[in-house]
Motif scaffolding. Structure first.
Motif, PDB file in Angstrom:
ATOM      1  N   LEU A 204       0.809  -1.215   0.000  1.00  8.56           N
ATOM      2  CA  LEU A 204       0.000   0.000   0.000  1.00  8.56           C
ATOM      3  C   LEU A 204       0.844   1.267   0.000  1.00  8.56           C
ATOM      4  CD1 LEU A 204      -2.932  -0.914   2.416  1.00  8.56           C
ATOM      5  CD2 LEU A 204      -2.763  -1.205  -0.068  1.00  8.56           C
ATOM      6  N   GLY A 205       2.041   1.181   0.533  1.00 11.79           N
ATOM      7  CA  GLY A 205       2.914   2.344   0.472  1.00 11.79           C
ATOM      8  C   GLY A 205       2.908   3.206   1.705  1.00 11.79           C
ATOM      9  N   HIS A 206       2.282   4.367   1.625  1.00 14.30           N
ATOM     10  CA  HIS A 206       2.444   5.409   2.628  1.00 14.30           C
ATOM     11  C   HIS A 206       1.429   5.319   3.775  1.00 14.30           C
ATOM     12  CE1 HIS A 206       3.642   9.251   4.237  1.00 14.30           C
ATOM     13  NE2 HIS A 206       2.406   9.677   4.177  1.00 14.30           N
ATOM     14  N   LEU A 207       1.870   4.780   4.915  1.00 11.27           N
ATOM     15  CA  LEU A 207       1.063   4.754   6.128  1.00 11.27           C
ATOM     16  C   LEU A 207       1.160   6.125   6.781  1.00 11.27           C
ATOM     17  CD1 LEU A 207      -0.610   3.325   8.349  1.00 11.27           C
ATOM     18  CD2 LEU A 207       1.568   2.574   9.337  1.00 11.27           C
ATOM     19  N   VAL A 208       0.040   6.828   6.863  1.00 13.11           N
ATOM     20  CA  VAL A 208       0.013   8.158   7.473  1.00 13.11           C
ATOM     21  C   VAL A 208      -0.023   8.043   8.989  1.00 13.11           C
ATOM     22  CG1 VAL A 208      -1.316  10.309   7.664  1.00 13.11           C
ATOM     23  CG2 VAL A 208      -1.123   9.133   5.454  1.00 13.11           C
ATOM     24  N   GLY A 209      -0.811   7.096   9.512  1.00 12.61           N
ATOM     25  CA  GLY A 209      -0.904   6.928  10.953  1.00 12.61           C
ATOM     26  C   GLY A 209      -1.794   5.771  11.331  1.00 12.61           C
ATOM     27  N   PHE A 210      -1.621   5.314  12.551  1.00 12.71           N
ATOM     28  CA  PHE A 210      -2.387   4.179  13.093  1.00 12.71           C
ATOM     29  C   PHE A 210      -2.731   4.549  14.528  1.00 12.71           C
ATOM     30  CE2 PHE A 210      -3.682  -0.032  14.003  1.00 12.71           C
ATOM     31  CZ  PHE A 210      -3.796  -0.695  12.789  1.00 12.71           C
ATOM     32  N   PHE A 211      -4.012   4.519  14.879  1.00 12.93           N
ATOM     33  CA  PHE A 211      -4.464   5.060  16.149  1.00 12.93           C
ATOM     34  C   PHE A 211      -5.485   4.153  16.825  1.00 12.93           C
ATOM     35  CE2 PHE A 211      -3.683   8.276  12.948  1.00 12.93           C
ATOM     36  CZ  PHE A 211      -2.747   9.084  13.552  1.00 12.93           C
ATOM     37  N   VAL A 212      -5.620   4.321  18.147  1.00 14.69           N
ATOM     38  CA  VAL A 212      -6.713   3.708  18.901  1.00 14.69           C
ATOM     39  C   VAL A 212      -7.489   4.826  19.586  1.00 14.69           C
ATOM     40  CG1 VAL A 212      -5.573   1.483  19.269  1.00 14.69           C
ATOM     41  CG2 VAL A 212      -5.263   3.311  20.934  1.00 14.69           C
ATOM     42  N   SER A 213      -8.773   4.609  19.780  1.00 16.14           N
ATOM     43  CA  SER A 213      -9.613   5.640  20.392  1.00 16.14           C
ATOM     44  C   SER A 213      -9.386   5.680  21.903  1.00 16.14           C
ATOM     45  CB  SER A 213     -11.087   5.386  20.071  1.00 16.14           C
ATOM     46  OG  SER A 213     -11.489   4.106  20.535  1.00 16.14           O
ATOM     47  N   GLU A 214      -9.383   6.880  22.450  1.00 16.79           N
ATOM     48  CA  GLU A 214      -9.216   7.095  23.887  1.00 16.79           C
ATOM     49  C   GLU A 214     -10.452   7.739  24.503  1.00 16.79           C
ATOM     50  OE1 GLU A 214      -6.665   6.456  26.127  1.00 16.79           O
ATOM     51  OE2 GLU A 214      -5.691   5.278  24.569  1.00 16.79           O
ATOM     52  N   VAL A 215     -11.149   8.575  23.725  1.00 14.45           N
ATOM     53  CA  VAL A 215     -12.327   9.296  24.184  1.00 14.45           C
ATOM     54  C   VAL A 215     -13.385   9.152  23.101  1.00 14.45           C
ATOM     55  CG1 VAL A 215     -13.245  11.571  24.805  1.00 14.45           C
ATOM     56  CG2 VAL A 215     -10.929  10.946  25.496  1.00 14.45           C
ATOM     57  N   GLY A 216     -14.636   9.125  23.495  1.00 21.68           N
ATOM     58  CA  GLY A 216     -15.718   8.921  22.524  1.00 21.68           C
ATOM     59  C   GLY A 216     -15.958   7.438  22.359  1.00 21.68           C
TER      60      GLY A 216
ATOM     61  N   LEU B  64     -15.266   3.870  22.112  1.00 16.88           N
ATOM     62  CA  LEU B  64     -14.054   3.130  22.479  1.00 16.88           C
ATOM     63  C   LEU B  64     -13.933   1.864  21.643  1.00 16.88           C
ATOM     64  CD1 LEU B  64     -14.177   3.607  26.340  1.00 16.88           C
ATOM     65  CD2 LEU B  64     -12.906   4.948  24.651  1.00 16.88           C
ATOM     66  N   ASN B  65     -12.840   1.164  21.841  1.00 16.47           N
ATOM     67  CA  ASN B  65     -12.568  -0.092  21.143  1.00 16.47           C
ATOM     68  C   ASN B  65     -12.505   0.105  19.635  1.00 16.47           C
ATOM     69  OD1 ASN B  65     -12.747  -1.631  23.659  1.00 16.47           O
ATOM     70  ND2 ASN B  65     -14.917  -1.153  23.520  1.00 16.47           N
ATOM     71  N   GLN B  66     -11.962   1.255  19.222  1.00 20.73           N
ATOM     72  CA  GLN B  66     -11.813   1.520  17.798  1.00 20.73           C
ATOM     73  C   GLN B  66     -10.343   1.665  17.429  1.00 20.73           C
ATOM     74  OE1 GLN B  66     -14.372   4.907  16.858  1.00 20.73           O
ATOM     75  NE2 GLN B  66     -15.920   3.445  16.152  1.00 20.73           N
ATOM     76  N   VAL B  67     -10.027   1.139  16.264  1.00 22.08           N
ATOM     77  CA  VAL B  67      -8.706   1.263  15.666  1.00 22.08           C
ATOM     78  C   VAL B  67      -8.900   1.998  14.352  1.00 22.08           C
ATOM     79  CG1 VAL B  67      -6.803  -0.028  14.643  1.00 22.08           C
ATOM     80  CG2 VAL B  67      -7.867  -0.865  16.729  1.00 22.08           C
ATOM     81  N   VAL B  68      -8.079   3.017  14.126  1.00 22.81           N
ATOM     82  CA  VAL B  68      -8.177   3.820  12.910  1.00 22.81           C
ATOM     83  C   VAL B  68      -6.811   3.842  12.236  1.00 22.81           C
ATOM     84  CG1 VAL B  68      -8.675   6.109  11.959  1.00 22.81           C
ATOM     85  CG2 VAL B  68      -9.927   5.286  13.977  1.00 22.81           C
ATOM     86  N   HIS B  69      -6.792   3.536  10.936  1.00 26.43           N
ATOM     87  CA  HIS B  69      -5.539   3.721  10.208  1.00 26.43           C
ATOM     88  C   HIS B  69      -5.777   4.498   8.938  1.00 26.43           C
ATOM     89  CE1 HIS B  69      -6.055  -0.319   8.036  1.00 26.43           C
ATOM     90  NE2 HIS B  69      -6.737  -0.510   9.128  1.00 26.43           N
ATOM     91  N   LEU B  70      -4.741   5.263   8.563  1.00 22.60           N
ATOM     92  CA  LEU B  70      -4.799   6.182   7.428  1.00 22.60           C
ATOM     93  C   LEU B  70      -3.679   5.847   6.451  1.00 22.60           C
ATOM     94  CD1 LEU B  70      -5.070   9.439   9.564  1.00 22.60           C
ATOM     95  CD2 LEU B  70      -6.971   8.238   8.487  1.00 22.60           C
ATOM     96  N   TRP B  71      -4.049   5.705   5.181  1.00 20.54           N
ATOM     97  CA  TRP B  71      -3.085   5.416   4.117  1.00 20.54           C
ATOM     98  C   TRP B  71      -3.257   6.450   3.022  1.00 20.54           C
ATOM     99  CZ3 TRP B  71       0.379   1.404   4.519  1.00 20.54           C
ATOM    100  CH2 TRP B  71       0.150   0.497   5.561  1.00 20.54           C
ATOM    101  N   ALA B  72      -2.167   7.024   2.521  1.00 21.41           N
ATOM    102  CA  ALA B  72      -2.217   8.045   1.475  1.00 21.41           C
ATOM    103  C   ALA B  72      -1.931   7.426   0.107  1.00 21.41           C
ATOM    104  CB  ALA B  72      -1.195   9.136   1.763  1.00 21.41           C
TER     105      ALA B  72
END
Length: 105
Positions: free
Chosen positions: A34-46, A48-56
């Motif tokens: 996929l190439g460019h990983l912008v970021g990989f995150f987990v939710s802390e507020v709002g 919960l139990n969510q994983v978010v990743h961003l690819w450009a």
């Protein structure tokens, strides 16, 4: 440029299991294809139990080409099967974000 934002909502107390499998089996393949990983995150507020990743990507066509190559990689089904067996995903949401002229990304 477009950024794919993928959000997984996981079963409570299973985020660590998902992240361990992802880091070991999916991340190397996705970085390769996929190439460019912008970021990989987990939710802390709002929610919960969510994983978010961003690819450009330069375009939707590039994203499609890269995802196709990843899905054709002989190791990709191993990850998909392991994820299915882990049985942690409750929901998946994918958004395509287009940057505006003044965006730093």
């Amino acid at each position: 440029m477009i950024v794919e934002q993928r959000t997984y909502t996981l079963k409570p107390l299973r985020t660590r299991d998902f992240l361990a499998l992802y880091e070991r089996a999916a991340l190397p393949l996705q970085k390769k294809h996929l190439g460019h990983l912008v970021g990989f995150f987990v939710s802390e507020v709002g929610p919960l139990n969510q994983v978010v990743h961003l690819w450009a990507f330069d375009s939707l066509a590039e994203r499609e080409r890269r995802r196709k190559a990843m899905e054709e990689d002989p190791l990709w089904p191993d990850y998909v099967n392991a994820l299915r067996e882990l049985d942690v995903i409750l929901e998946q949401e994918t958004k395509m974000l287009r940057s505006v002229s003044f965006s730093p990304v």
